[in-house]
Design a protein around this motif. Sequence first.
Motif, PDB file in Angstrom:
ATOM      1  N   LEU A  14       0.823  -1.209   0.000  1.00 27.51           N
ATOM      2  CA  LEU A  14       0.000   0.000   0.000  1.00 27.51           C
ATOM      3  C   LEU A  14       0.855   1.256   0.000  1.00 27.51           C
ATOM      4  O   LEU A  14       1.861   1.335   0.650  1.00 27.51           O
ATOM      5  N   LEU A  15       0.363   2.298  -0.701  1.00 25.29           N
ATOM      6  CA  LEU A  15       1.184   3.400  -1.160  1.00 25.29           C
ATOM      7  C   LEU A  15       1.367   4.518  -0.164  1.00 25.29           C
ATOM      8  O   LEU A  15       0.628   4.650   0.783  1.00 25.29           O
ATOM      9  N   SER A  16       2.374   5.436  -0.452  1.00 23.67           N
ATOM     10  CA  SER A  16       2.686   6.525   0.457  1.00 23.67           C
ATOM     11  C   SER A  16       2.970   7.821  -0.279  1.00 23.67           C
ATOM     12  O   SER A  16       3.768   7.842  -1.179  1.00 23.67           O
ATOM     13  N   PHE A  17       2.393   8.944   0.150  1.00 25.94           N
ATOM     14  CA  PHE A  17       2.583  10.203  -0.552  1.00 25.94           C
ATOM     15  C   PHE A  17       2.546  11.425   0.365  1.00 25.94           C
ATOM     16  O   PHE A  17       1.651  11.539   1.172  1.00 25.94           O
ATOM     17  N   GLY A  18       3.483  12.448   0.220  1.00 25.09           N
ATOM     18  CA  GLY A  18       3.357  13.743   0.882  1.00 25.09           C
ATOM     19  C   GLY A  18       4.636  14.400   1.354  1.00 25.09           C
ATOM     20  O   GLY A  18       5.470  13.724   1.910  1.00 25.09           O
ATOM     21  N   HIS A  19       4.828  15.721   1.185  1.00 20.73           N
ATOM     22  CA  HIS A  19       5.978  16.406   1.750  1.00 20.73           C
ATOM     23  C   HIS A  19       5.667  17.863   2.024  1.00 20.73           C
ATOM     24  O   HIS A  19       4.770  18.450   1.466  1.00 20.73           O
ATOM     25  N   SER A  20       6.450  18.445   2.935  1.00 26.37           N
ATOM     26  CA  SER A  20       6.167  19.789   3.398  1.00 26.37           C
ATOM     27  C   SER A  20       7.436  20.348   4.013  1.00 26.37           C
ATOM     28  O   SER A  20       8.526  19.857   3.770  1.00 26.37           O
ATOM     29  N   ALA A  67      11.474  -2.904  -2.681  1.00 26.66           N
ATOM     30  CA  ALA A  67      10.217  -2.694  -3.401  1.00 26.66           C
ATOM     31  C   ALA A  67      10.223  -1.314  -4.039  1.00 26.66           C
ATOM     32  O   ALA A  67      10.869  -0.387  -3.548  1.00 26.66           O
ATOM     33  N   TRP A  68       9.501  -1.188  -5.138  1.00 26.65           N
ATOM     34  CA  TRP A  68       9.317   0.109  -5.780  1.00 26.65           C
ATOM     35  C   TRP A  68       7.912   0.177  -6.366  1.00 26.65           C
ATOM     36  O   TRP A  68       7.243  -0.844  -6.532  1.00 26.65           O
ATOM     37  N   MET A  69       7.479   1.381  -6.668  1.00 27.55           N
ATOM     38  CA  MET A  69       6.129   1.593  -7.154  1.00 27.55           C
ATOM     39  C   MET A  69       6.127   2.651  -8.244  1.00 27.55           C
ATOM     40  O   MET A  69       6.874   3.621  -8.179  1.00 27.55           O
ATOM     41  N   ASN A  70       5.273   2.458  -9.240  1.00 28.97           N
ATOM     42  CA  ASN A  70       5.093   3.459 -10.284  1.00 28.97           C
ATOM     43  C   ASN A  70       3.623   3.854 -10.328  1.00 28.97           C
ATOM     44  O   ASN A  70       2.736   3.005 -10.434  1.00 28.97           O
ATOM     45  N   LEU A  83       1.419   0.446  -9.941  1.00 26.75           N
ATOM     46  CA  LEU A  83       2.110  -0.820 -10.156  1.00 26.75           C
ATOM     47  C   LEU A  83       3.151  -0.958  -9.050  1.00 26.75           C
ATOM     48  O   LEU A  83       4.059  -0.134  -8.946  1.00 26.75           O
ATOM     49  N   TYR A  84       2.982  -1.970  -8.220  1.00 32.02           N
ATOM     50  CA  TYR A  84       3.880  -2.194  -7.088  1.00 32.02           C
ATOM     51  C   TYR A  84       4.678  -3.461  -7.347  1.00 32.02           C
ATOM     52  O   TYR A  84       4.113  -4.534  -7.575  1.00 32.02           O
ATOM     53  N   LYS A  91      12.070 -13.846  -5.092  1.00 32.69           N
ATOM     54  CA  LYS A  91      11.162 -13.842  -6.232  1.00 32.69           C
ATOM     55  C   LYS A  91      10.597 -12.445  -6.408  1.00 32.69           C
ATOM     56  O   LYS A  91      10.612 -11.627  -5.478  1.00 32.69           O
ATOM     57  N   CYS A  92      10.099 -12.166  -7.608  1.00 37.80           N
ATOM     58  CA  CYS A  92       9.518 -10.855  -7.896  1.00 37.80           C
ATOM     59  C   CYS A  92       8.000 -10.968  -7.955  1.00 37.80           C
ATOM     60  O   CYS A  92       7.461 -11.863  -8.624  1.00 37.80           O
ATOM     61  N   PHE A  93       7.315 -10.072  -7.253  1.00 36.79           N
ATOM     62  CA  PHE A  93       5.864 -10.056  -7.208  1.00 36.79           C
ATOM     63  C   PHE A  93       5.363  -8.710  -7.729  1.00 36.79           C
ATOM     64  O   PHE A  93       5.948  -7.671  -7.424  1.00 36.79           O
ATOM     65  N   ALA A  94       4.288  -8.738  -8.503  1.00 28.93           N
ATOM     66  CA  ALA A  94       3.701  -7.505  -9.029  1.00 28.93           C
ATOM     67  C   ALA A  94       2.249  -7.407  -8.588  1.00 28.93           C
ATOM     68  O   ALA A  94       1.514  -8.401  -8.572  1.00 28.93           O
TER      69      ALA A  94
END
Length: 234
Positions: A14-20, A67-70, A83-84, A91-94
Motif C-alpha cells: 500500500l502506497l505513500s505520498f506527501g511532503h512539506s 520494493a518500488w512503485m510506479n 504498479l507495485y 522472487k519478484c511479485f507484481a
Amino acid sequence: MMEFVHVAVAVLGLLSFGHSAPVTSCENLIQPCEIHGNQLVGKWTQIAASTGIPGFKMLMKMLVVSAWMNTTAATEANTFNNLYIQKMMDKCFALKTNMTLVNNTLTVELPFQASAVLLNTGCPDCLVIFSNNTVGRTTSKLNLLSRRTKVSAAELEEFTKQAECLNLQPPAIMDSEKGFCPDPALSPGTKTIDLTLSSITPDDLNPFEKLFTESGMKTILDMVQTSVDLFKED
C-alpha cells in the motif's frame, strides 16, 4: 502459504505520498497535508514501513528485500493506476491497484479496502502516508517512499519519530543494496508473479485476520525460521 504471500504483498504494497516544511513535534509530524494529484505520479522506492503489528519488522526483514512503485494518472479525474513491484523470498511479485483521491483522502477498494492521508515530512522528495487497511480486520500502516533509493539518517530518524507519535512499531527499513526487481514491461524475460486482483478472494482474507495478532505473527516467524533452517541443512 500462497494465500499469505498474496495478501502480504498487497498489504506491504500500500502506497505513500506527501511532503512539506521540516517538522519536529508530534503535533506537526502527524498533521495531514494537502494532496496535489501531480505529486503522486512517477516512480518511487519504498524506503521503510511501520505498523502496529508486533513482529512486523522482523517479518519484513526475513522476507522482503526491496520494493518500488510506479504511479500514473488514469483517464478518470483524480484516479491513479499503481504498479507495485516487490522482491520477496528471492522472487519478484507484481500488484496492480487503482487509487482515488477525494477531499485529500486516498482510497483503495481492491484487493482490500483502505483509506489514507498524507503526512508532513521535511524530506523534499519523499512521500509519507498514514493508512487504515481492512484485511480481515482494520490495521494502521505508515509508509515512506522516495525518488531516491536511499534517504539520509536524519530523514529516517524523522520517519521513526512519526511512527512513534502514532504509537506504531519501530519501522522496517528496506535494503536497496540488494537490488530491485525490474519493470516487467521493460524486462519481459524476467519471471514475475502477477498477483491479479481476482486472485485474492474473501476466503483468502478471512483466515488472514488471525495473523494480525502477536501469536499469529509468531507462528509465521516460526514457520519461516524452520524453512530457513531446513534450507541450510540441504
